[in-house]
Design a protein around this motif. Structure first.
Motif, PDB file in Angstrom:
ATOM      1  N   UNK A  18      -5.758  45.641  -7.103  1.00  0.00           N
ATOM      2  CA  UNK A  18      -5.766  44.635  -6.040  1.00  0.00           C
ATOM      3  C   UNK A  18      -6.806  43.549  -6.329  1.00  0.00           C
ATOM      4  N   UNK A  19      -7.061  43.331  -7.601  1.00  0.00           N
ATOM      5  CA  UNK A  19      -7.929  42.227  -8.001  1.00  0.00           C
ATOM      6  C   UNK A  19      -9.406  42.470  -7.806  1.00  0.00           C
ATOM      7  N   UNK A  20      -9.790  43.743  -7.697  1.00  0.00           N
ATOM      8  CA  UNK A  20     -11.204  44.044  -7.499  1.00  0.00           C
ATOM      9  C   UNK A  20     -12.024  43.940  -8.763  1.00  0.00           C
ATOM     10  N   UNK A  21     -11.365  43.986  -9.901  1.00  0.00           N
ATOM     11  CA  UNK A  21     -12.067  43.926 -11.173  1.00  0.00           C
ATOM     12  C   UNK A  21     -12.715  45.252 -11.509  1.00  0.00           C
ATOM     13  N   UNK A  22     -13.752  45.208 -12.340  1.00  0.00           N
ATOM     14  CA  UNK A  22     -14.438  46.430 -12.733  1.00  0.00           C
ATOM     15  C   UNK A  22     -13.857  47.035 -14.002  1.00  0.00           C
ATOM     16  N   UNK A  23     -14.307  48.232 -14.305  1.00  0.00           N
ATOM     17  CA  UNK A  23     -13.891  48.903 -15.529  1.00  0.00           C
ATOM     18  C   UNK A  23     -12.409  49.271 -15.525  1.00  0.00           C
ATOM     19  N   UNK A  24     -11.812  49.323 -14.357  1.00  0.00           N
ATOM     20  CA  UNK A  24     -10.384  49.615 -14.270  1.00  0.00           C
ATOM     21  C   UNK A  24      -9.523  48.573 -14.955  1.00  0.00           C
ATOM     22  N   UNK A  25     -10.039  47.354 -15.095  1.00  0.00           N
ATOM     23  CA  UNK A  25      -9.281  46.302 -15.789  1.00  0.00           C
ATOM     24  C   UNK A  25      -8.974  46.705 -17.233  1.00  0.00           C
ATOM     25  N   UNK A  26      -9.938  47.365 -17.881  1.00  0.00           N
ATOM     26  CA  UNK A  26      -9.722  47.793 -19.265  1.00  0.00           C
ATOM     27  C   UNK A  26      -8.676  48.904 -19.342  1.00  0.00           C
ATOM     28  N   UNK A  27      -8.698  49.779 -18.353  1.00  0.00           N
ATOM     29  CA  UNK A  27      -7.704  50.871 -18.335  1.00  0.00           C
ATOM     30  C   UNK A  27      -6.312  50.292 -18.154  1.00  0.00           C
ATOM     31  N   UNK A  28      -6.160  49.378 -17.205  1.00  0.00           N
ATOM     32  CA  UNK A  28      -4.852  48.769 -16.971  1.00  0.00           C
ATOM     33  C   UNK A  28      -4.375  47.984 -18.189  1.00  0.00           C
ATOM     34  N   UNK A  29      -5.296  47.239 -18.805  1.00  0.00           N
ATOM     35  CA  UNK A  29      -4.928  46.462 -19.993  1.00  0.00           C
ATOM     36  C   UNK A  29      -4.535  47.394 -21.134  1.00  0.00           C
ATOM     37  N   UNK A  30      -5.268  48.479 -21.301  1.00  0.00           N
ATOM     38  CA  UNK A  30      -4.953  49.436 -22.362  1.00  0.00           C
ATOM     39  C   UNK A  30      -3.593  50.066 -22.189  1.00  0.00           C
ATOM     40  N   UNK A  31      -3.261  50.387 -20.927  1.00  0.00           N
ATOM     41  CA  UNK A  31      -1.939  50.976 -20.650  1.00  0.00           C
ATOM     42  C   UNK A  31      -0.841  49.937 -20.883  1.00  0.00           C
ATOM     43  N   UNK A  32      -1.096  48.696 -20.423  1.00  0.00           N
ATOM     44  CA  UNK A  32      -0.070  47.649 -20.512  1.00  0.00           C
ATOM     45  C   UNK A  32       0.284  47.301 -21.945  1.00  0.00           C
ATOM     46  N   UNK A  33      -0.726  47.253 -22.821  1.00  0.00           N
ATOM     47  CA  UNK A  33      -0.451  46.841 -24.208  1.00  0.00           C
ATOM     48  C   UNK A  33      -0.512  48.025 -25.186  1.00  0.00           C
ATOM     49  N   UNK A  34      -0.560  49.244 -24.595  1.00  0.00           N
ATOM     50  CA  UNK A  34      -0.584  50.471 -25.417  1.00  0.00           C
ATOM     51  C   UNK A  34      -1.738  50.447 -26.414  1.00  0.00           C
ATOM     52  N   UNK A  35      -2.919  50.065 -25.902  1.00  0.00           N
ATOM     53  CA  UNK A  35      -4.123  49.963 -26.723  1.00  0.00           C
ATOM     54  C   UNK A  35      -5.096  51.056 -26.270  1.00  0.00           C
ATOM     55  N   UNK A  36      -5.122  52.186 -26.947  1.00  0.00           N
ATOM     56  CA  UNK A  36      -5.956  53.311 -26.545  1.00  0.00           C
ATOM     57  C   UNK A  36      -7.455  53.005 -26.589  1.00  0.00           C
ATOM     58  N   UNK A  37      -7.956  52.328 -27.617  1.00  0.00           N
ATOM     59  CA  UNK A  37      -9.384  51.983 -27.595  1.00  0.00           C
ATOM     60  C   UNK A  37      -9.764  51.170 -26.366  1.00  0.00           C
TER      61      UNK A  37
END
Length: 211
Positions: free
Chosen positions: A161-180
């Protein structure tokens, strides 16, 4: 190795990582502080009333069963997106364990101790601040420990919901299949939760030994 790649990504994007980490901490700390400010007075107020305590405990127990993502999703149509709805949703996560443990801590104070205090002529306020709250602190700290862990984990979902934080990296990693990239968010969150568990657990034991 994936973890090494995650560390290398952090080193190459330190300012981005630091900004997300700080945002995560701000959300968590503000939510926990507001939760304490709401739950402690409310718990103290209802603890000595069996009926009010029963209703409050059941409501808080029901609130604890609501999934974190459902709370965040419910906040979005009402409050929009960004830091504010994220903090409010995280407060909803923090309040139930704080409220429950405050009520339990106050109610578990030995009635004989309270009778003795009354017999010594202590007023209601003196009994609360000098006896009940000090004896309830271990239970309250247990609630803080639980709330802190839930808030730190729940803050990862604030990204939805646009709060930002470390969750952005998790979402980005899932979206682009980037485990690191996913681990860039997941590992610090796990470490923060472990740190909260160890810190508040240590404080709880120290206070219990002194009581």
């Amino acid at each position: 190795m994936i973890i090494v790649e995650a560390i290398q990504w952090i080193a190459a994007n330190l300012s981005t990582f630091t900004g997300a980490f700080n945002r995560h901490m701000v959300m968590s700390l503000i939510s926990l502080a507001i939760g304490l400010a709401v739950a402690l007075p409310a718990g103290i107020a209802v603890a000595r009333s069996p009926r009010a305590a029963f209703v409050t405990v059941n409501v808080a127990g029901a609130a604890r069963s609501i999934p974190s993502l459902a709370i965040l999703a419910a906040a979005m149509p009402i409050l929009g997106i960004g830091l504010l709805p994220s903090v409010i949703a995280l407060c909803v996560l923090a309040i139930p364990p704080l409220l429950l443990n405050t009520i339990i801590g106050i109610r578990e104070v030995d009635p004989a101790i309270l009778d003795a205090a009354n017999g010594m002529g202590m007023g209601r306020s003196d009994i609360l601040w000098q006896i009940e709250i000090p004896l309830a602190i271990p239970s309250i700290l247990s609630g803080v420990r639980t709330a802190a862990i839930q808030v730190i984990g729940g803050a990862a979902l604030a990204s939805f919901i646009g709060g930002g934080g470390l969750g952005d990296f998790i979402n980005a990693g899932i979206a682009i299949m980037d485990m690191p990239r996913l681990l860039v968010g997941a590992i610090p969150i796990a470490l923060l939760a472990i740190l909260a568990e160890l810190t508040f657990g240590w404080l709880e034991r120290r206070v219990s030994h002194r009581s």
